[in-house]
Design a protein around this motif. Structure first.
Motif, PDB file in Angstrom:
ATOM      1  N   UNK A  65      17.952  25.838  -0.564  1.00 20.73           N
ATOM      2  CA  UNK A  65      17.999  26.637   0.661  1.00 20.73           C
ATOM      3  C   UNK A  65      18.668  27.968   0.347  1.00 20.73           C
ATOM      4  N   UNK A  66      18.017  29.060   0.743  1.00 20.93           N
ATOM      5  CA  UNK A  66      18.642  30.372   0.598  1.00 20.93           C
ATOM      6  C   UNK A  66      18.925  30.959   1.978  1.00 20.93           C
ATOM      7  N   UNK A  67      19.752  31.979   2.025  1.00 22.13           N
ATOM      8  CA  UNK A  67      20.084  32.687   3.274  1.00 22.13           C
ATOM      9  C   UNK A  67      20.374  31.709   4.406  1.00 22.13           C
ATOM     10  N   UNK A  79       6.742  40.587  -0.925  1.00 20.25           N
ATOM     11  CA  UNK A  79       6.226  41.779  -1.595  1.00 20.25           C
ATOM     12  C   UNK A  79       6.030  41.530  -3.090  1.00 20.25           C
ATOM     13  N   UNK A  80       5.626  42.557  -3.829  1.00 23.04           N
ATOM     14  CA  UNK A  80       5.293  42.402  -5.243  1.00 23.04           C
ATOM     15  C   UNK A  80       6.505  42.092  -6.107  1.00 23.04           C
ATOM     16  N   UNK A  81       7.704  42.326  -5.575  1.00 19.98           N
ATOM     17  CA  UNK A  81       8.936  42.008  -6.299  1.00 19.98           C
ATOM     18  C   UNK A  81       9.561  40.697  -5.832  1.00 19.98           C
ATOM     19  N   UNK A  82       8.815  39.926  -5.046  1.00 20.79           N
ATOM     20  CA  UNK A  82       9.273  38.644  -4.488  1.00 20.79           C
ATOM     21  C   UNK A  82      10.413  38.791  -3.488  1.00 20.79           C
ATOM     22  N   UNK A  83      10.588  39.974  -2.909  1.00 21.37           N
ATOM     23  CA  UNK A  83      11.505  40.106  -1.776  1.00 21.37           C
ATOM     24  C   UNK A  83      10.829  39.526  -0.542  1.00 21.37           C
ATOM     25  N   UNK A  98      15.989  39.779  -3.830  1.00 23.01           N
ATOM     26  CA  UNK A  98      16.397  38.853  -4.888  1.00 23.01           C
ATOM     27  C   UNK A  98      16.729  37.459  -4.335  1.00 23.01           C
ATOM     28  N   UNK A  99      15.821  36.863  -3.594  1.00 22.60           N
ATOM     29  CA  UNK A  99      16.104  35.573  -2.959  1.00 22.60           C
ATOM     30  C   UNK A  99      16.460  34.484  -3.969  1.00 22.60           C
ATOM     31  N   UNK A 100      17.559  33.789  -3.713  1.00 18.54           N
ATOM     32  CA  UNK A 100      17.983  32.688  -4.569  1.00 18.54           C
ATOM     33  C   UNK A 100      18.751  33.096  -5.794  1.00 18.54           C
ATOM     34  N   UNK A 101      18.985  34.398  -5.972  1.00 20.56           N
ATOM     35  CA  UNK A 101      19.734  34.876  -7.139  1.00 20.56           C
ATOM     36  C   UNK A 101      21.150  35.270  -6.725  1.00 20.56           C
ATOM     37  N   UNK A 102      21.999  35.489  -7.708  1.00 20.69           N
ATOM     38  CA  UNK A 102      23.388  35.829  -7.427  1.00 20.69           C
ATOM     39  C   UNK A 102      23.513  37.143  -6.653  1.00 20.69           C
ATOM     40  N   UNK A 107      19.129  42.660   4.426  1.00 21.69           N
ATOM     41  CA  UNK A 107      19.193  43.920   5.165  1.00 21.69           C
ATOM     42  C   UNK A 107      18.508  43.762   6.513  1.00 21.69           C
ATOM     43  N   UNK A 108      19.175  44.219   7.570  1.00 19.68           N
ATOM     44  CA  UNK A 108      18.601  44.198   8.916  1.00 19.68           C
ATOM     45  C   UNK A 108      17.708  45.425   9.078  1.00 19.68           C
ATOM     46  N   UNK A 109      16.391  45.223   9.099  1.00 21.78           N
ATOM     47  CA  UNK A 109      15.450  46.336   9.197  1.00 21.78           C
ATOM     48  C   UNK A 109      15.350  46.900  10.606  1.00 21.78           C
TER      49      UNK A 109
END
Length: 381
Positions: A65-67, A79-83, A98-102, A107-109
């Motif tokens: 589980x992330x976030x 997106x293409x960078x896995x964001x 960077x989901x799941x990384x240190x 960011x609140x868009x």
């Protein structure tokens, strides 16, 4: 027969009669109190009719589980960078880098603007979300179709809920054509709003609509009406057909984009939610819960009216088993090829969408959970 036996039987008959009288009275009361007018749902299918679904696996249990502070990420764009990009129960739209990384960062868009400003409706609930180039499009269940320009950090209302007649009641999901010029989106009901979803599901009415809107002119056009709980939507790779989830009938309607006609139905063992294309061909279809044979949502209209009258919307939603995770894989011809489970809800539950990352992990969306499960790549892929 002794006198004592006769009195005993008479007493039993009286008890049964009183019970039947009370039951009949309660039936009348609860039916009259019912906020719904349930319609007949005949010939509904269940998991017993699908040999390809007769498997046991725990494919959706492995991962992390992330976030974990994010509540109700109902749909996810990658997106293409896995964001990841998702809309939340509190009305925010956020980006997860960077989901799941240190160095994961959220960011609140929508922090710098209020896309409901000027609307007669104050509530916000972003649902289906899509990324096309630097434009992030999403459907809000109250406001309509919104766009965020990720470069300029500005927003634009593509279609407000009252820009069509009858006005949008429950806009839910959208998809964008390959050229980015046209958006197709669903409006689930002419009667029931987002907060009334449990009653809507129990009633079973079919007043949902499919629209398309020109991104530049913002002109909307009705493609098809009379759809049964149309929530998720996806467009095929040549923009010739849209797949529309009809949750109440446990099927996907394949609709021709030129004629607006339903060319076929794809039957499923449970009500589909969002539909998303797979990177290697085919589609992911999420199923929020797996109904057992004879599920209460298929009972006759009188019984469903009684349930709604006795329990109300909040009571009804408690009857659904939202502690399961189910996803179905379709091929390019829209045929189901496999089903994947977390029936214990250890990682994935009440799934509303499956989106793929470049490394094969699956980002799992849900309208009720906190955080986003990232499921490990499936061995079948």
């Amino acid at each position: 027969m002794s006198g004592e036996d006769g009195y005993s039987k008479l007493f039993l008959f009286l008890l049964v009669g009183i019970g039947l009288a009370i039951g009949s009275a309660l039936t009348v009361v609860y039916v009259k109190k019912s906020p719904i007018e349930a319609v007949d749902i005949s010939g509904i299918h269940d998991i017993r009719q699908f040999k390809w679904a007769q498997v046991e696996n725990k494919d959706l249990q492995l991962g992390e589980i992330i976030a974990p502070d994010l509540l109700g990420p109902e749909s996810i764009a990658v997106d293409s960078d896995d964001n990841l990009y998702t809309g939340l129960e509190d009305g925010r739209v956020v980006k997860i880098e960077n989901p799941g990384k240190e160095n994961e960062n959220i960011t609140d868009l929508t922090k710098s603007f209020d896309y409901a400003k000027g609307s007669k409706r104050s509530m916000k609930r972003p649902l289906g979300i899509r990324l096309h180039g630097s434009k992030l499009y999403f459907v809000d269940a109250y406001q309509g179709v919104i766009m965020i320009d990720l470069k300029s950090k500005s927003f634009d209302v593509i279609l407000r809920y009252d820009d069509v007649t009858p006005q949008l009641v429950f806009p839910d999901d959208l998809t964008v054509t390959s050229d980015g010029k046209t958006i197709y989106f669903t409006d689930m009901s002419l009667k029931w709003a987002y907060e009334e979803i449990a009653l809507f599901t129990l009633e079973g009415e079919c007043s949902g609509r499919l629209f398309k809107v020109d991104v530049e002119t913002k002109r909307a056009e009705l493609v098809r009406n009379g759809l049964c709980h149309p929530n998720g939507i996806e467009i095929d790779r040549d923009d010739s057909k849209v797949l529309v989830a009809e949750h109440n009938r446990r099927r996907i309607a394949i609709i021709d984009t030129t004629s607006g006609k339903v060319v076929r139905h794809v039957l499923l063992p449970g009500g589909p939610d969002n539909i998303r294309r797979r990177k290697n061909g085919g589609y992911w279809v999420s199923i929020v819960y797996l109904p057992e044979p004879g599920h209460f949502t298929t009972w006759n209209p009188v019984h469903r009216n009684m349930i709604a009258g006795a329990l109300g919307g909040q009571g009804v939603i408690g009857l659904f088993n939202l502690n399961q995770g189910i996803a179905v894989k379709l091929d390019e011809k829209f045929e189901p090829v496999s089903i994947h489970y977390d029936l214990e809800g250890k990682l994935s539950k009440a799934i509303t969408e499956i989106s793929e990352l470049s490394d094969g992990r699956l980002a799992v969306a849900s309208f009720v959970v906190q955080g986003i499960p990232l499921v490990d790549p499936l061995s079948s892929d």
